[in-house]
Design an enzyme around this catalytic site. Structure first.
Site, short mmCIF file in Angstrom:
data_model
loop_
_atom_site.label_atom_id
_atom_site.label_comp_id
_atom_site.label_asym_id
_atom_site.label_seq_id
_atom_site.Cartn_x
_atom_site.Cartn_y
_atom_site.Cartn_z
N ARG A 230 0.87 -1.17 0.00
CA ARG A 230 0.00 0.00 0.00
C ARG A 230 0.91 1.22 0.00
O ARG A 230 2.09 1.14 0.35
CB ARG A 230 -0.86 0.00 1.26
CG ARG A 230 -1.90 -1.10 1.26
CD ARG A 230 -2.73 -1.08 2.53
NE ARG A 230 -3.50 0.15 2.65
CZ ARG A 230 -4.20 0.48 3.74
NH1 ARG A 230 -4.21 -0.33 4.79
NH2 ARG A 230 -4.89 1.61 3.78
N HIS A 231 0.36 2.37 -0.35
CA HIS A 231 1.13 3.62 -0.22
C HIS A 231 1.42 3.84 1.26
O HIS A 231 0.80 3.22 2.14
CB HIS A 231 0.29 4.78 -0.77
CG HIS A 231 -1.08 4.82 -0.15
ND1 HIS A 231 -1.30 5.33 1.12
CD2 HIS A 231 -2.27 4.37 -0.59
CE1 HIS A 231 -2.58 5.20 1.41
NE2 HIS A 231 -3.20 4.61 0.41
N ASN A 237 -5.60 9.21 5.73
CA ASN A 237 -5.59 8.05 6.65
C ASN A 237 -5.60 8.55 8.09
O ASN A 237 -6.35 8.05 8.93
CB ASN A 237 -4.34 7.18 6.46
CG ASN A 237 -4.30 6.44 5.13
OD1 ASN A 237 -3.23 6.11 4.61
ND2 ASN A 237 -5.47 6.14 4.57
N GLU A 301 -7.64 3.76 -6.31
CA GLU A 301 -8.46 3.17 -5.24
C GLU A 301 -9.92 3.09 -5.64
O GLU A 301 -10.41 3.85 -6.48
CB GLU A 301 -8.28 3.99 -3.95
CG GLU A 301 -9.03 3.50 -2.73
CD GLU A 301 -8.74 2.03 -2.35
OE1 GLU A 301 -8.80 1.15 -3.23
OE2 GLU A 301 -8.50 1.77 -1.16
N HIS A 366 -3.50 0.66 -3.46
CA HIS A 366 -4.40 1.03 -2.35
C HIS A 366 -5.04 -0.21 -1.73
O HIS A 366 -5.07 -1.28 -2.32
CB HIS A 366 -5.48 1.96 -2.90
CG HIS A 366 -4.91 3.12 -3.66
ND1 HIS A 366 -4.69 4.35 -3.09
CD2 HIS A 366 -4.47 3.22 -4.95
CE1 HIS A 366 -4.14 5.17 -3.99
NE2 HIS A 366 -4.01 4.50 -5.13
#
Ligand code: ATP
Ligand code: F6P
Length: 448
Positions: A230-231, A237, A301, A366
């Site tokens: 994932r990033h 977030n 995403e 994502h």
């Protein structure tokens, strides 16, 4: 289920009849087709005649068992294939099966004619898929990779097993009648020569058959790794918001800075290509990676539509019906103006196809997209895949093997928030149960 699939529109039933000498990758190809089609929600199942043969008593046969002049053994083998075909026919009827795969050598024309007749009587489209290979090194490698550890040779010394297996191949060679464009010109078939050095395609009738052909044409068996990440943690977030196109948080930037080291430790000097989405957070995460990079819109995403930019608490408050509906069927639920997991799988299909063709690839993308890609490789059922926990700041290494995928998880040890939402709550974070489930999935042997 009332859901659109290619097969339900065509109202089709296909029987893929594998053809080829032992150790030509027929089971490997069969299992991959089943995994690919199941991932696309097309009901597929493999019927392996070797397993039936073992069940009816011929569990540890020597090469002589496969001599076509051995009448007693021939009867047992015919029995095994008949039972497999009966179960397959029952499966089409009882379970609305769409693509059944008959995984046996089917080396003789008389066997293939028998299957052809049964298919025609039952309104099933037969499609023959032959794997032809004369690369002796590859055949020996296949034997040592999978045959010496087959249940047929339980407790047998690998050298003895190899020698017996080569003799088994010899028995089949005596009667083998490969598919050929003259004799079989009216049959629907695909013939793969030395994996896919050459591919002969004949009389493909339907869209679904053409998808299967395209898929098998893209398969290769060269060793390689696929890394998934994932990033790094993003500002959204931290703010518990979904969607958007925010930048990385300071901790996310630390992950980006550490990613090259994590990859190097896992990949050594091997070359690889990095695939990112078009969103800012994946590109920031990949910015220090010293490899060729490619952006894919298809890796963006899952689109949360009207809920984009909201927290789960806000969604629960503003759209309580939608919040509940998504928890009830997360795979099918489509955000108003946005996407469902099913939609994401469909747009990821070209990514999967390209991944099959490529060698070492690192994908930085994502949470929802990674769940879908991971589900393909690990054969995770649809009802589970949207609930898998894939934490931030963790690099996952997949290694495709003969009958499955091996997984390794590499933690960056850089703290990050949890973006995991359990069923029935709008709060984020993982309970012990879910964390355990994640661990099992990651260490579990390949899905086949
Ligand atoms: P058997 O008839 O004994 O069941 P099989 O043809 O089903 O044998 P597999 O068990 O599938 O053979 O063999 C798996 C091995 O074949 C793996 O090591 C895989 O890398 C290799 N393989 C996969 N595809 C091909 C192919 N197209 N040609 C040759 N080998 C392949
Ligand atoms: O190794 C060959 C094999 O996979 C056996 O395990 C199995 O009994 C046989 O092929 C099934 O194919 P057929 O019935 O065509 O011989």
């Amino acid at each position: 289920m009332g859901v659109y699939t290619v097969s339900s529109v065509e109202n089709l039933r296909i029987c893929v009849v594998m053809v080829g000498l032992p150790a030509r990758g027929k089971s490997f190809i069969s299992q991959k087709i089943v995994r690919y089609l199941s991932w696309l929600s097309i009901k597929a199942k493999c019927f392996n005649v070797g397993s039936y043969r073992r069940q009816i008593g011929a569990a540890h046969p020597s090469a002589d068992f496969f001599d076509f002049k051995n009448e007693e053994a021939f009867r047992i083998r015919e029995n095994a294939v008949t039972q497999a075909v009966e179960d397959m026919m029952k499966w089409y009827e009882d379970d609305n099966g769409v693509v059944g795969i008959l995984d046996a050598t089917n080396t003789t024309r008389s066997r293939r004619d028998w299957i052809l007749k049964l298919c025609r009587e039952n309104a099933i489209e037969p499609m023959f898929l032959e794997s032809w290979c004369d690369d002796q090194e590859m055949i020996l490698r296949n034997i040592s990779d999978v045959k010496t550890c087959s249940p047929d040779y339980e407790g047998v010394d690998p050298e003895k097993a190899t020698s017996d297996f080569l003799q088994r191949i010899g028995k089949y060679e005596k009667v083998y009648q490969p598919l050929d464009l003259d004799h079989d010109k009216n049959l629907t078939f695909v013939k793969l020569v030395n994996v896919a050095q050459e591919v002969i395609v004949n009389q493909i009738q339907t869209y679904l058959e053409s998808r299967i052909v395209f898929y098998v044409m893209n398969l290769h068996i060269r060793p390689r790794f696929i890394w998934l990440s994932r990033h790094g943690e993003s500002i959204y977030n931290v703010e518990k918001k979904i969607g958007g196109d925010s930048s990385l948080s300071p901790r996310g930037m630390q992950y980006a800075a550490k990613l090259p080291e994590l990859v190097r430790e896992s990949a050594g000097d091997a070359d690889l290509t990095v695939w990112t989405s078009t969103l800012c957070r994946t590109q920031q995460s990949a910015q220090y990676l010293p490899y060729k990079q490619l952006q894919w819109k298809a890796l963006d995403e899952l689109d949360a539509g009207v809920c984009d930019g909201m927290t789960y608490e806000e969604i629960e408050e503003k759209y309580p019906e939608d919040f509940k509906a998504r928890d009830e069927d997360k795979y099918e639920y489509r955000y108003p103006g946005g996407e469902s997991y099913r939609d994401v799988v469909i747009r990821l299909e070209p990514i999967i196809m390209e991944l099959e063709r490529q060698e070492n690839i690192l994908i930085v993308t994502h949470q929802a997209v990674l769940r879908c890609i991971y589900a393909y490789f690990m054969n995770v059922p649809q009802e589970e895949s949207p609930w898998m926990s894939i934490p931030l700041h963790t690099l996952i290494r997949l290694e495709p093997r003969a009958y499955g995928t091996e997984v390794k998880r590499i933690k960056a040890n850089i703290p990050a928030v949890s973006t995991y939402k359990e069923k029935g709550t709008s709060q984020l974070g993982e309970s012990v149960n879910d964390a355990t489930k994640y661990r099992n999935l990651l260490t579990g042997e390949g899905g086949n």
